[in-house]
Design a protein around this motif. Structure first.
Motif: not given
Length: 337
Positions: A144, A147, A157, A242, A244, A249, A251, A277
């Motif tokens: 990923s 972040v 990550q 978060w 992904y 990505v 929040r 999210d």
């Protein structure tokens, strides 16, 4: 008591910029913070779920003190204390000469070593204790983007981890997902915190789908907190998170958590977590305990580090539920028995 809180007790309200330099030390940012507890860290984890094995590898720098804490910790199954782990080699007090040339390639006095192969992407981790026939040789590779939290002092990550682990003479193939993180430029006070348990949940289901969430217990999910000093409003319980998915990505803006814990050890036996999210997508995570071991990361706190089997929308993976608990909460719970 410190007026400043560590990153994991502060709500993250967005994402920040990052660069390759963020995989190195941050002396300028650290210099802007004051106090002995100013911290810079590097965390990597891995697991062998089919054998109930979980691991935590850590570098914890106190730049204002010139000291390091760090090393390796690997255990199998459920342990009553960190010292019962098959591999435990954490040194609490070391001078920081091991990172005098930064984090490009460092080796601690216990042989734990990390080399940056490609900043923000690939890392080589090794450890060797011949006396106990313990070792590992691992590659951590990002799946990923970074972040970065809004304040620019913490990132997370999703990683793919492959390699070999030898645990008390038994060799295992490592092929798992994990989430790494780094923090800097903030104090990490060791004050007693009158707060409910805080959970850091990491789930990497595949190369394109990860969910991370950091939130405290809520009375809606753990009703024993209702009306107590630990009854935190649900809207204030989320500190960061978060998603992904499909190359993007987003929040986490809402989280609802319920945890079933062992009544004696307080390790999480099961976790139900609902997150929403910023794109309005809803995800339900259901976790069951696989492996756990407690760590008094500093004397005033207990952290249960647990590997869970996570399910979400038909996907299955294995990831962390790392929980911090302080004495006020534990004494309150004891008073209910």
């Amino acid at each position: 008591m410190s007026n400043e809180k560590p990153f994991f007790m502060i709500e993250n309200r967005g994402f920040g910029e990052f660069s390759e330099a963020d995989d190195l030390l941050h002396p300028e940012q650290n210099a802007r913070a004051s106090g002995d507890s100013v911290t810079e860290t590097q965390y990597f984890g891995f697991s062998v779920p089919e054998h109930n094995i979980h691991a935590l590898c850590y570098l914890w720098h106190h730049p204002n003190l010139g000291t390091l804490t760090g090393g390796v910790w690997v255990w199998q199954g459920i342990k009553r204390g960190a010292v019962f782990a098959e591999m435990l080699d954490m040194r609490t007090f070391m001078n920081d000469s091991a990172i005098k040339d930064d984090l490009h390639h460092f080796t601690l006095e216990n042989s734990y070593s990390v080399k940056i192969l490609e900043p923000l992407k690939r890392f080589h981790m090794t450890y060797n204790d011949k006396a106990r026939n313990n070792s590992f040789d691992l590659i951590q590779e990002a799946v990923s983007p970074i972040v970065m939290f809004a304040d620019g002092n913490h990132f997370e990550q999703a990683m793919k981890v492959t390699g070999k682990l030898v645990l008390r003479g038994q060799e295992y193939d490592v092929d798992c997902y994990s989430v790494r993180d780094r923090s800097w430029g903030k104090p990490r006070p060791e004050d007693i915190m009158p707060v409910p348990p805080m959970s850091w949940v990491t789930t990497v289901f595949n190369d394109n789908f990860s969910i991370n969430c950091n939130c405290t217990d809520q009375a809606s999910g753990n009703p024993e907190l209702a009306g107590s000093p630990f009854d935190v409003p649900e809207e204030k319980s989320l500190h960061g998170g978060w998603v992904y998915k499909d190359g993007q990505v987003s929040r986490v803006v809402k989280a609802k958590k319920s945890v079933v814990r062992d009544p004696e050890s307080y390790i999480p036996l099961g976790v139900e977590l609902d997150v929403v999210d910023e794109l309005g997508r809803e995800f339900h995570l259901s976790g069951k305990l696989i492996s756990s071991c407690p760590w008094e990361t500093w004397s005033n706190v207990n952290m249960n580090m647990s590997l869970m089997r996570w399910e979400c929308d038909g996907h299955v993976t294995y990831g962390d539920c790392q929980e911090a608990m302080w004495g006020d909460y534990l004494n309150y719970m004891a008073s209910l028995k």
